[in-house]
Design a protein around this motif. Structure first.
Motif, PDB file in Angstrom:
ATOM      1  N   GLN A 249       1.134   2.660  -3.048  1.00 57.24           N
ATOM      2  CA  GLN A 249       0.178   4.024  -4.009  1.00 57.24           C
ATOM      3  C   GLN A 249       0.115   4.861  -3.084  1.00 57.24           C
ATOM      4  O   GLN A 249       0.862   5.889  -2.057  1.00 57.24           O
ATOM      5  CB  GLN A 249      -1.007   3.392  -3.298  1.00 57.24           C
TER       6      GLN A 249
ATOM      7  N   THR B  93      -9.760  13.689   4.579  1.00 55.81           N
ATOM      8  CA  THR B  93      -9.506  12.228   4.688  1.00 55.81           C
ATOM      9  C   THR B  93     -10.849  11.314   4.463  1.00 55.81           C
ATOM     10  O   THR B  93     -10.441  10.096   3.818  1.00 55.81           O
ATOM     11  CB  THR B  93      -9.710  12.126   5.926  1.00 55.81           C
ATOM     12  N   ASN B  94     -11.860  11.638   4.845  1.00 55.34           N
ATOM     13  CA  ASN B  94     -13.116  10.857   4.200  1.00 55.34           C
ATOM     14  C   ASN B  94     -12.782  10.411   2.483  1.00 55.34           C
ATOM     15  O   ASN B  94     -12.814   9.503   2.113  1.00 55.34           O
ATOM     16  CB  ASN B  94     -14.551  11.199   4.686  1.00 55.34           C
ATOM     17  N   LYS B  95     -12.315  11.515   1.703  1.00 56.88           N
ATOM     18  CA  LYS B  95     -12.723  11.683   0.692  1.00 56.88           C
ATOM     19  C   LYS B  95     -11.329   9.971   0.234  1.00 56.88           C
ATOM     20  O   LYS B  95     -11.217   9.586  -1.270  1.00 56.88           O
ATOM     21  CB  LYS B  95     -12.015  12.661  -1.229  1.00 56.88           C
ATOM     22  N   ARG B  96      -9.875  10.261   0.728  1.00 60.79           N
ATOM     23  CA  ARG B  96      -8.939   9.590   0.189  1.00 60.79           C
ATOM     24  C   ARG B  96      -9.043   8.004   0.782  1.00 60.79           C
ATOM     25  O   ARG B  96      -9.361   7.268  -0.121  1.00 60.79           O
ATOM     26  CB  ARG B  96      -8.102  10.189   0.999  1.00 60.79           C
TER      27      ARG B  96
ATOM     28  N   ALA C   5     -12.522   6.814   0.257  1.00 65.09           N
ATOM     29  CA  ALA C   5     -12.803   6.359   0.134  1.00 65.09           C
ATOM     30  C   ALA C   5     -12.506   5.971  -1.688  1.00 65.09           C
ATOM     31  O   ALA C   5     -13.307   5.742  -2.401  1.00 65.09           O
ATOM     32  CB  ALA C   5     -14.014   7.415  -0.649  1.00 65.09           C
ATOM     33  N   GLU C   6     -10.829   6.428  -1.710  1.00 62.30           N
ATOM     34  CA  GLU C   6     -10.572   6.837  -3.200  1.00 62.30           C
ATOM     35  C   GLU C   6      -9.856   5.543  -2.731  1.00 62.30           C
ATOM     36  O   GLU C   6      -8.585   5.263  -3.822  1.00 62.30           O
ATOM     37  CB  GLU C   6      -9.764   7.867  -3.394  1.00 62.30           C
ATOM     38  N   ASN C   7      -9.311   4.723  -1.542  1.00 63.46           N
ATOM     39  CA  ASN C   7      -8.998   3.701  -0.779  1.00 63.46           C
ATOM     40  C   ASN C   7      -7.227   4.240  -1.459  1.00 63.46           C
ATOM     41  O   ASN C   7      -6.476   3.211  -1.993  1.00 63.46           O
ATOM     42  CB  ASN C   7      -9.240   2.738  -2.222  1.00 63.46           C
ATOM     43  N   THR C   8      -7.224   5.590  -1.338  1.00 61.71           N
ATOM     44  CA  THR C   8      -5.629   6.000  -1.107  1.00 61.71           C
ATOM     45  C   THR C   8      -5.217   5.587   0.275  1.00 61.71           C
ATOM     46  O   THR C   8      -4.187   6.777   0.479  1.00 61.71           O
ATOM     47  CB  THR C   8      -5.836   6.720  -2.033  1.00 61.71           C
TER      48      THR C   8
ATOM     49  N   HIS D 205       0.935  -0.969  -0.014  1.00 61.96           N
ATOM     50  CA  HIS D 205      -0.024   0.293   0.093  1.00 61.96           C
ATOM     51  C   HIS D 205       0.480   1.436   0.406  1.00 61.96           C
ATOM     52  O   HIS D 205       0.494   2.631  -0.355  1.00 61.96           O
ATOM     53  CB  HIS D 205      -1.337  -0.039   1.084  1.00 61.96           C
TER      54      HIS D 205
ATOM     55  N   GLY E  54      -1.651  11.443  -1.805  1.00 58.39           N
ATOM     56  CA  GLY E  54      -1.667  12.723  -1.417  1.00 58.39           C
ATOM     57  C   GLY E  54      -1.652  13.422  -0.387  1.00 58.39           C
ATOM     58  O   GLY E  54      -1.051  12.308   0.257  1.00 58.39           O
TER      59      GLY E  54
ATOM     60  N   LYS F 253      -6.911  -5.567   0.151  1.00 59.29           N
ATOM     61  CA  LYS F 253      -5.944  -4.550   1.029  1.00 59.29           C
ATOM     62  C   LYS F 253      -5.405  -5.447   1.972  1.00 59.29           C
ATOM     63  O   LYS F 253      -5.120  -4.384   2.794  1.00 59.29           O
ATOM     64  CB  LYS F 253      -6.212  -3.662   0.739  1.00 59.29           C
TER      65      LYS F 253
END
Ligand SMILES: [Zn+2]
Length: 480
Positions: free
Chosen positions: A357, A393-396, A398-401, A354, A360, A473
């Motif tokens: 990846q 953080t929620n956005k990241r 959700a993007e699995n990043t 991981h 961000g 993951k």
């Protein structure tokens, strides 16, 4: 970054720092509860504010000694003790216990010292004797002792340091015996009140005859005993500015000839549903009332921490409902980070994968948060930093990043911030070490292709109410 706080004494924003000789140690005194009833939500605004100040000072690397007195003898207490025909200690003990329980419900850190007035009568008497010896206090005909504003000012001292007073209205020698009085009726105030029949059994011997201390002298005696004749920080609700805090300054500086407190902080009033809180308007709430209505201490604390301490705050039930929703957003984000983060320990190989990846750019939660607090406890900006972080953080997530390592780092940031806010979900939501160890053992068994063992561990986890979900993951633990 230098911490700036508004000092009521100088009416200006000032850098807060203890003198160099004290290293980074800070003495902080907050006027505590008068234990004659359950504390109401207006009282709690002050105590949650004091907790925020203490936690902010600690967050800035200072070592705080937090002292909060218990006022357990005073006019209102004596009146109720007489009405209920109980002993003073029995009566005040009940409300003192309730106060500390409420304080815990609101997640306020317990002060290091909580002196009771009734246990400091010798110190109070000694302080009054000093004032008499310096000619600033005098014994009245009934055996009470009063503080002379005229004599105090005659020594070159200033009465009215926190509050502007109109001395044209001061009639020399006029006295006020009540513990609380307004700015317009300022006069020589009582340090020691001679025993009267209405006091019942509440009295102590003194060089001036039997009696009891006035409210103001109690705080001077206890704060100086605990923190020294000059200390760093004194705080309380703005309703205490006059007469209580003004009188504390006068008594202390009159007795010692030294500055009493370097920095004074006052929290503004609280309105409830847009109006001054009153039992007749039906907008009077103790913390217990709110808990009975289904709210939690966490939600109440969150709402009390929403407004800047120098602004009048309108506390509403709608605000409490919004607090519930805001906390749920934080909990969801932190919960997901924990789920991702726990894999870090259990699955080092997955973690490596991981790490490759793109993570961000995470928002600078701790930096933005501490900049906001350093600006006179700008909580609006501090909360904005928190919720921007939650959103990003929620956005990241959700993007699995978010890698396991990044999740652990984000959680560590959140813990730092929550050490000040004190609203984080409790450890119950975390994965206990024993469970994390079982997950790790299961991964090791799987890697060794010992599927019998790995299934046995899965069953053991299930018996302990945790299930494993194998995802691309890596494995995720969830409570059943
Ligand atoms: Zn006080």
């Amino acid at each position: 970054m230098a911490l700036k706080l508004f000092n009521t004494l100088t009416r200006s924003l000032q850098e807060f720092a203890p003198p160099a000789a004290n290293a980074n140690k800070v003495g902080m005194y907050c006027c505590g509860p008068t234990v004659y009833d359950y504390a109401h939500i207006g009282n709690w605004r002050t105590f949650v504010f004091a907790d925020l100040v203490r936690r902010t000072l600690e967050f800035s690397g200072l070592e705080v000694r937090h002292v909060m007195n218990i006022t357990d003898v005073e006019d209102k207490i004596i009146k109720r003790v007489q009405e209920q025909t109980v002993s003073l200690r029995e009566f005040t003990g009940r409300f003192e216990t309730a106060f500390f329980a409420d304080m815990q419900t609101l997640n306020c850190l317990p002060p290091h010292q909580t002196p009771r007035a009734t246990e400091h009568i010798p110190e109070i008497i000694a302080l009054i004797e000093k004032l008499i010896a310096r000619g600033i206090a005098y014994r009245a005909g009934d055996g009470s002792v009063y503080f002379s504003i005229e004599k105090y000012r005659g020594c070159g001292c200033t009465y009215g340091q926190l509050q502007k007073l109109n001395f044209d209205e001061l009639r020399v020698g006029e006295r006020v015996a009540a513990d609380d009085y307004d700015k317009e009726s300022f006069a020589d105030f009582a340090l020691w009140k001679a025993r009267v029949p209405a006091d019942g059994e509440v009295f102590w011997p003194s060089p001036w005859g039997e009696g009891r201390p006035g409210w103001h002298i109690e705080c001077s005696a206890m704060s100086m005993k605990a923190l020294g004749e000059t200390f760093d920080l004194h705080l309380g609700g703005e309703d205490l500015k006059f007469p209580h805090h003004e009188d504390e300054i006068a008594q202390s500086e009159g007795a010692t000839g030294k500055p009493f407190v370097r920095h004074w902080l006052h929290a503004a009033h609280l309105l409830v549903e847009g109006k001054k809180m009153s039992k007749s308007l039906g907008n009077y709430f103790t913390l217990r009332d709110l808990l009975e209505n289904g709210f939690t201490g966490r939600e109440v604390r969150f709402l009390l921490l929403k407004a800047h301490y120098r602004e009048t705050f309108n506390f509403t039930l709608d605000g409490l409902h919004s607090a519930k929703a805001s906390l749920a957003r934080i909990d969801e984000c932190v919960g997901k980070l924990r789920e991702v983060g726990v894999q870090a320990a259990a699955c080092p190989s997955d973690m490596l994968k991981h790490e490759l990846q793109p993570a961000g750019a995470p928002p600078l939660l701790v930096a933005d948060f501490s900049t906001a607090l350093a600006d006179d406890l700008n909580v609006s900006a501090a909360w904005a930093a928190v919720f921007e972080w939650v959103l990003a953080t929620n956005k990241r997530l959700a993007e699995n990043t978010v890698t396991a390592a990044a999740a652990s780092a984000a959680l560590a940031d959140w813990e730092k911030v929550d050490a000040v806010l004190g609203v984080g979900a409790k450890a119950a939501a975390e994965i206990p070490a024993e469970i994390a160890a079982l997950l790790e053992a299961r991964q090791a068994a799987r890697q060794a292709k010992d599927f019998k063992q790995s299934d046995a561990i899965r069953d053991e986890l299930k018996a302990k109410a945790w299930v494993i979900e194998d995802t691309p993951k890596g494995p995720k633990l969830k409570r059943i």
